[in-house]
Design an enzyme around this catalytic site. Sequence first.
Site, short mmCIF file in Angstrom:
data_model
loop_
_atom_site.label_atom_id
_atom_site.label_comp_id
_atom_site.label_asym_id
_atom_site.label_seq_id
_atom_site.Cartn_x
_atom_site.Cartn_y
_atom_site.Cartn_z
N GLU A 179 15.80 96.74 44.59
CA GLU A 179 15.35 95.98 45.56
C GLU A 179 14.83 96.95 46.91
O GLU A 179 13.78 96.68 47.58
CB GLU A 179 16.44 95.07 46.38
CG GLU A 179 16.75 94.07 45.28
CD GLU A 179 18.15 94.58 44.68
OE1 GLU A 179 18.22 95.71 44.20
OE2 GLU A 179 19.13 93.69 44.83
N CYS A 200 21.35 96.00 50.04
CA CYS A 200 19.90 95.51 49.62
C CYS A 200 19.89 94.21 50.75
O CYS A 200 18.48 93.87 50.95
CB CYS A 200 19.60 95.10 48.19
SG CYS A 200 19.68 96.52 47.30
N HIS A 209 18.32 101.62 44.86
CA HIS A 209 18.50 100.24 44.14
C HIS A 209 16.88 99.68 43.85
O HIS A 209 16.00 99.88 44.78
CB HIS A 209 19.32 99.20 44.81
CG HIS A 209 20.75 99.42 44.83
ND1 HIS A 209 21.75 98.70 45.24
CD2 HIS A 209 21.31 100.75 44.32
CE1 HIS A 209 23.04 99.17 45.21
NE2 HIS A 209 22.66 100.41 44.82
N CYS A 246 23.04 93.14 46.68
CA CYS A 246 24.55 93.69 47.20
C CYS A 246 24.36 93.64 48.58
O CYS A 246 23.32 93.49 49.12
CB CYS A 246 24.57 95.16 46.71
SG CYS A 246 23.34 96.47 47.42
#
Length: 163
Positions: free
Chosen positions: A61, A92, A59, A89
């Site tokens: 992040e 993260c 992701h 999410c």
Amino acid sequence: MNEEHDFSTDEYWMHHALSLADKAAAQGEVPVGAVIVRNGEILGEGWNQPITLHDPSAHAEMLALRAAGVAASNYRLPGTTLYVTLEPCPMCAGAMVHARVERVVFGAFDPKTGAAGSMFDLLTDERHNHRLTVTGGVLEEACAESLRAFFRARRQVSAKPVT
């Protein structure tokens, strides 16, 4: 929202995160971008790449956190702000807590899996020994439109009849 921060600065960095989200979209990835800043300097940045990298944890992040850790020569990132175009999410958010990120600023809310207050509130949970300051909704419409446009285009491609 936290009044002690300069929201024009937040918007500046969110525009940068949006430009990173564009890189994700260009690769066919969900357009999410993230940048980690300390003292006005970029420490790390990333954009969604789980398909490209064959990595479910890639992701925006997570990639930004990895880059910032390398740049800082430390897995702990005190004094940093992470800007991301979509509410983090749970994965993260957990990484941000462990990295000791000071603050997260996000654009669009994620009512299905958001872990910064929409579905879960992992970043400010008092059971953690580290909590982040959270600011949501910065350039919210631009961030949400980036996602809507991506999925709209994807639906149009999949709806075209095969000739």
